[in-house]
Design a protein around this motif. Structure first.
Motif, PDB file in Angstrom:
ATOM      1  N   TYR A  19       0.886  -1.286  -0.060  1.00  0.00           N
ATOM      2  CA  TYR A  19      -0.093   0.146   0.002  1.00  0.00           C
ATOM      3  C   TYR A  19       0.969   1.254   0.122  1.00  0.00           C
ATOM      4  O   TYR A  19       1.906   1.480   0.846  1.00  0.00           O
ATOM      5  CB  TYR A  19      -0.893  -0.157   1.171  1.00  0.00           C
ATOM      6  N   TRP A  20       0.510   1.989  -0.907  1.00  0.00           N
ATOM      7  CA  TRP A  20       1.514   3.361  -0.901  1.00  0.00           C
ATOM      8  C   TRP A  20       0.585   4.475  -1.787  1.00  0.00           C
ATOM      9  O   TRP A  20       0.569   4.297  -2.855  1.00  0.00           O
ATOM     10  CB  TRP A  20       2.895   3.164  -1.586  1.00  0.00           C
ATOM     11  N   GLY A  21       0.311   5.447  -1.062  1.00  0.00           N
ATOM     12  CA  GLY A  21      -0.477   6.438  -1.741  1.00  0.00           C
ATOM     13  C   GLY A  21      -1.922   6.242  -1.331  1.00  0.00           C
ATOM     14  O   GLY A  21      -2.616   5.628  -1.226  1.00  0.00           O
ATOM     15  N   LYS A  22      -2.421   7.644  -1.208  1.00  0.00           N
ATOM     16  CA  LYS A  22      -3.674   7.852  -0.687  1.00  0.00           C
ATOM     17  C   LYS A  22      -4.688   8.617  -1.809  1.00  0.00           C
ATOM     18  O   LYS A  22      -4.236   9.481  -2.150  1.00  0.00           O
ATOM     19  CB  LYS A  22      -3.793   8.789   0.662  1.00  0.00           C
ATOM     20  N   ASN A  28      -8.239   8.554   4.723  1.00  0.00           N
ATOM     21  CA  ASN A  28      -7.088   7.454   4.633  1.00  0.00           C
ATOM     22  C   ASN A  28      -7.509   6.390   3.707  1.00  0.00           C
ATOM     23  O   ASN A  28      -7.160   5.096   3.964  1.00  0.00           O
ATOM     24  CB  ASN A  28      -7.023   6.630   6.073  1.00  0.00           C
ATOM     25  N   LEU A  29      -8.149   6.899   2.386  1.00  0.00           N
ATOM     26  CA  LEU A  29      -8.252   5.727   1.477  1.00  0.00           C
ATOM     27  C   LEU A  29      -7.235   5.578   0.382  1.00  0.00           C
ATOM     28  O   LEU A  29      -6.685   6.727   0.056  1.00  0.00           O
ATOM     29  CB  LEU A  29      -9.704   6.410   0.692  1.00  0.00           C
ATOM     30  N   SER A 153      -4.514   4.193  10.689  1.00  0.00           N
ATOM     31  CA  SER A 153      -3.404   3.751  10.061  1.00  0.00           C
ATOM     32  C   SER A 153      -3.652   2.907   9.017  1.00  0.00           C
ATOM     33  O   SER A 153      -4.520   1.840   9.358  1.00  0.00           O
ATOM     34  CB  SER A 153      -2.292   3.413  10.879  1.00  0.00           C
ATOM     35  N   GLY A 154      -3.647   3.152   7.660  1.00  0.00           N
ATOM     36  CA  GLY A 154      -3.947   2.439   6.555  1.00  0.00           C
ATOM     37  C   GLY A 154      -3.763   0.609   6.778  1.00  0.00           C
ATOM     38  O   GLY A 154      -4.629   0.193   6.922  1.00  0.00           O
ATOM     39  N   GLY A 175     -15.830   5.719   1.255  1.00  0.00           N
ATOM     40  CA  GLY A 175     -14.605   4.594   1.744  1.00  0.00           C
ATOM     41  C   GLY A 175     -15.399   3.411   2.394  1.00  0.00           C
ATOM     42  O   GLY A 175     -14.570   2.557   2.942  1.00  0.00           O
ATOM     43  N   LEU A 176     -16.751   3.338   2.232  1.00  0.00           N
ATOM     44  CA  LEU A 176     -17.455   2.264   3.089  1.00  0.00           C
ATOM     45  C   LEU A 176     -17.066   0.998   2.514  1.00  0.00           C
ATOM     46  O   LEU A 176     -17.325  -0.206   3.041  1.00  0.00           O
ATOM     47  CB  LEU A 176     -18.887   2.481   3.064  1.00  0.00           C
ATOM     48  N   ASP A 177     -16.339   1.016   1.215  1.00  0.00           N
ATOM     49  CA  ASP A 177     -16.029  -0.447   0.664  1.00  0.00           C
ATOM     50  C   ASP A 177     -14.479  -0.573   0.661  1.00  0.00           C
ATOM     51  O   ASP A 177     -13.895  -1.248   0.306  1.00  0.00           O
ATOM     52  CB  ASP A 177     -16.483  -0.693  -0.763  1.00  0.00           C
TER      53      ASP A 177
END
Length: 388
Positions: A19-22, A28-29, A153-154, A175-177
């Motif tokens: 994971y890298w990048g929002k 915090n998606l 924290s992601g 962001g609910l999914d």
């Protein structure tokens, strides 16, 4: 004075598809999905006690004995969501203790270095959310709680599960999914092991949060990564886990790590999380695989210089036997480790590793958060320490 308490432990996870990048920093998606291996809590875990009492006048978090800031927007988002859910339970059932309005004392301890590229925030926020959810007796599944932990924290959303865990990026604006799901339990492929070469326990020079936003803004390679590289890697990784195909698992793990660090180097100005010791670890893994005539070890690096080397238990001799003779003087080896290997590392690689690795951590795939009766807050509401 009544003190309500709940304690939980939570694991570290190390991503094999990063994971890298929002796409939305506030919620915090992530820009892309990711997949991780949860590591055993025998070796890496955060223990957190959440307590509530009328006697507390403010929310307090103690981390490894020192006060830690709770005022950040991410932490506040987690607290707000958890309290809202508790308040809804209390509204439905007036006989429940009124905990939602009480201040909290949270005491947390790691058994590994904090902010050293060892995914401490993932374990920390997972334990934080799980402990408060247990205190509040919330009827929430780990996937539901992952929506809350993600805001802190992601990668914490992945630490709410054991085994092999995917964080689905989702595409909804709210962001609910964007949530974590278990791909396979630890018991599906329990032979998975990890050797962590701790290169530096110092705090990172560039934090993950600021680093990833620089990458999103400036790296051309990054756009290709999220559009094509990661979706392909997610499919391949999930298939390799389903098939227990280590050679494929290893190749995707190493390629994805390389891709991630290439985007960091392509950031303007460039970000370098790896160093000469990290690169020596890569060369050592390549040498091990060449000597075996097949892929028996896989390296991966998060936003830090530490090498995480995955291997199967059946290949312990080849992997541990290569590193142990070089690094036997550093802490972390388990008593059963006295493997010999015929792998000959280049002198430069050997000396770089010998001079640059400060400790090792031997671990394997493990379970998700565990409720525990080990408390870091006394029945009287005072902070305790497990080391005292």
């Amino acid at each position: 004075m009544v003190v309500y308490r709940s304690s939980t432990t939570a694991p570290v996870n190390i991503a094999v598809v990063k994971y890298w990048g929002k796409r939305d920093p506030k919620l915090n998606l992530p820009t892309n999905s990711s997949l991780s291996v949860t590591l055993s809590q025998d070796d890496l875990r955060t223990l957190t006690t959440a307590s509530a009492s009328e006697a507390y006048t403010e929310d307090v978090l103690l981390l490894n004995g020192a006060p830690s800031d709770l005022t950040g927007a991410r932490t506040q988002a987690c607290l707000r969501e958890l309290r809202t859910r508790r308040a809804a339970l209390e509204d439905k059932n007036p006989s429940l203790p009124k905990l939602a309005h009480l201040k909290l004392l949270l005491v947390s301890e790691n058994n590994f270095p904090t902010a050293a590229g060892l995914a401490s925030s993932a374990a920390g926020f997972a334990a934080f959310v799980r402990a408060i959810a247990d205190l509040y007796e919330l009827p929430a599944s780990p996937t539901e709680l992952s929506l809350i932990a993600r805001q802190g924290s992601g990668s914490a959303c992945r630490s709410l599960f054991g085994g092999y865990v995917a964080w689905r990026a989702g595409d909804k604006a709210d962001g609910l999914d964007s949530q974590a799901v278990e791909v396979a339990p630890a018991s599906h492929w329990p032979q998975m092991r990890a050797l962590i070469l701790v290169v530096s326990a110092a705090k990172k020079g560039v934090s993950s949060t600021s680093g990833m936003q620089q990458t999103v803004a400036t790296s051309g390679l990054f756009q290709q990564r999220i559009a094509t590289v990661v979706p392909a890697n997610m499919d391949l990784m999930e298939q390799s886990i389903a098939d227990r195909d280590f050679a494929k698992f290893a190749e995707v793990t190493m390629r994805d790590s390389n891709s991630f660090h290439a985007t960091c180097a392509d950031t303007y100005p460039p970000i370098f999380y790896m160093n000469d010791v990290s690169r020596a670890a890569i060369r050592a893994v390549e040498t091990i695989n060449q000597a075996a005539g097949k892929t028996v070890a896989a390296y991966t690096f998060d936003a830090g210089p530490n090498a995480v080397i995955y291997y199967l238990e059946e290949n312990s001799e080849a992997v541990l036997g290569t590193f142990y003779p070089l690094l036997q003087s550093v802490d972390g080896w388990k008593q059963s480790t006295n493997f010999k290997s015929t792998v000959q590392l280049d002198e430069t690689i050997s000396s770089t590793l010998k001079g640059g690795v400060s400790r090792v951590i031997m671990t394997g795939v493990g379970e998700g958060p565990q409720k525990t009766d080990v408390y870091l807050v006394s029945e009287e509401g005072k902070p305790l320490s497990t080391s005292s």
